[in-house]
Scaffold this active site. Sequence first.
Site, PDB file in Angstrom:
ATOM      1  N   LYS A  10      -1.651   0.314   8.748  1.00  0.00           N
ATOM      2  CA  LYS A  10      -0.278   0.867   8.784  1.00  0.00           C
ATOM      3  C   LYS A  10       0.670  -0.105   8.096  1.00  0.00           C
ATOM      4  O   LYS A  10       0.397  -1.307   8.006  1.00  0.00           O
ATOM      5  CB  LYS A  10       0.199   1.105  10.225  1.00  0.00           C
ATOM      6  CG  LYS A  10       0.245  -0.147  11.117  1.00  0.00           C
ATOM      7  CD  LYS A  10       1.531  -0.935  11.057  1.00  0.00           C
ATOM      8  CE  LYS A  10       1.456  -2.147  11.956  1.00  0.00           C
ATOM      9  NZ  LYS A  10       2.538  -3.149  11.674  1.00  0.00           N
ATOM     10  N   ALA A  97      -2.482  -9.683   9.887  1.00  0.00           N
ATOM     11  CA  ALA A  97      -1.778  -9.554   8.605  1.00  0.00           C
ATOM     12  C   ALA A  97      -0.472  -8.765   8.714  1.00  0.00           C
ATOM     13  O   ALA A  97       0.294  -8.678   7.757  1.00  0.00           O
ATOM     14  CB  ALA A  97      -2.704  -8.852   7.603  1.00  0.00           C
ATOM     15  N   SER A 104      -5.497  -0.542  15.154  1.00  0.00           N
ATOM     16  CA  SER A 104      -6.100   0.676  14.614  1.00  0.00           C
ATOM     17  C   SER A 104      -7.573   0.770  15.001  1.00  0.00           C
ATOM     18  O   SER A 104      -8.085   1.857  15.296  1.00  0.00           O
ATOM     19  CB  SER A 104      -5.949   0.714  13.082  1.00  0.00           C
ATOM     20  OG  SER A 104      -5.994   2.042  12.611  1.00  0.00           O
ATOM     21  N   ASP A 136       1.092  -1.160  19.133  1.00  0.00           N
ATOM     22  CA  ASP A 136       0.874  -0.361  17.917  1.00  0.00           C
ATOM     23  C   ASP A 136      -0.249   0.658  18.082  1.00  0.00           C
ATOM     24  O   ASP A 136      -0.453   1.509  17.215  1.00  0.00           O
ATOM     25  CB  ASP A 136       0.491  -1.300  16.750  1.00  0.00           C
ATOM     26  CG  ASP A 136       1.720  -1.817  16.021  1.00  0.00           C
ATOM     27  OD1 ASP A 136       1.580  -2.786  15.252  1.00  0.00           O
ATOM     28  OD2 ASP A 136       2.820  -1.261  16.205  1.00  0.00           O
TER      29      ASP A 136
END
Length: 283
Positions: A10, A97, A104, A136
């Site tokens: 993302k 990163a 995810s 997230d």
Amino acid sequence: MEIVEKVPAKINLTLNVLNKRPDGFHEMRMVMTSIDLSDHLTFNERNDQQITLTSNAAFIPLNKKNIVYQAVRLLKERYEIQKGVDINIDKQIPVAAGLGGGSSDAAATLRGLNRLWELELTLEELALIGEQLGSDVPFCIYKKAAYATGRGEVIKLIHEIPQCWVILVKPPKGISSWTVFEELDLASLPHYNHDKMIEAINENNYEEMIRYAGNALEEISGKYRPDIKMIKGKMEKFGADVAIMSGTGPTVYGLTQQYSKAQRIVNGLKGFCREVYLVRTLK
Ligand SMILES: C[C@](O)(CO)[C@H](O)COP(=O)(O)OP(=O)(O)OC[C@H]1O[C@@H](n2ccc(N)nc2=O)[C@H](O)[C@@H]1O
Ligand SMILES: Nc1ncnc2c1ncn2[C@@H]1O[C@H](COP(=O)(O)OP(=O)(O)OP(=O)(O)O)[C@@H](O)[C@H]1O
């Protein structure tokens, strides 16, 4: 039976931090989209209770420290599953990163085991479970574009963003979200207009959309990583319409709708950074 899940990364098109909440997290306002840079997770059922992880990546934990392992444990306990699973993580998303790689993977684990163990949970139910794994993870369950609020777990799907090329530059060494959020001076943070951005996205207006892109954490991450500013400058110099840090960084992404320009930016940046990627936004 073998199940495979694609695990897109993302980027944050806008990232605003409002205030620190009683629970210690920060209230966020973010427009985010999935991009076509993906891990792949492969699931095979075991009749014993074991959870085994394998991966091409040497630098992620393959034990209970891995967020994928934590996702399996969460589902097993919640639904009293008496089976185990072998999971292979084909890692392509750079780690730590700002690209949501671990989040995810965790989301894909919930989706994959939902299929493997035939739990018949909806995406909304999986997102609710995902909240317990990280801020997230709920966004990553949907693999779309969305407006995220709360600590990042309240998701409102939006229209897919205008198709464009995404150039990603991942400088060496990661940054931890914790470090960045702990150093925030909330009063000094810029604010990006996510409402105007969402309006432009709904009109499929790329030129208008990029006017509102921005990440309020850039300044603080840039203090730790001066290379972020250098990369932003180079990316714009080589022709990117915008150059923004994703998440807590250090990855910087650039956007353009012209493939020839994207290639020129990639070739220019390869002279400064080893990890340069050219991908598309996901439909
Ligand atoms: C920066 C983003 O990646 C943007 O997409 C997310 O907001 C952070 O997502 P993440 O890394 O999955 O965050 P989590 O793993 O839930 O939390 C890691 C740490 O980041 C800080 N954190 C995270 C999210 C948030 N809304 N406020 C915070 O203060 C907290 O110190 C937390 O302990
Ligand atoms: N499956 C996994 N993939 C990547 N990192 C993992 C995984 N499991 C645990 N980790 C650990 O999680 C930490 C954060 O990795 P991750 O790639 O999620 O950060 P990120 O890209 O910044 O994510 P975000 O944008 O959500 O903050 C790393 O230090 C890594 O060692």
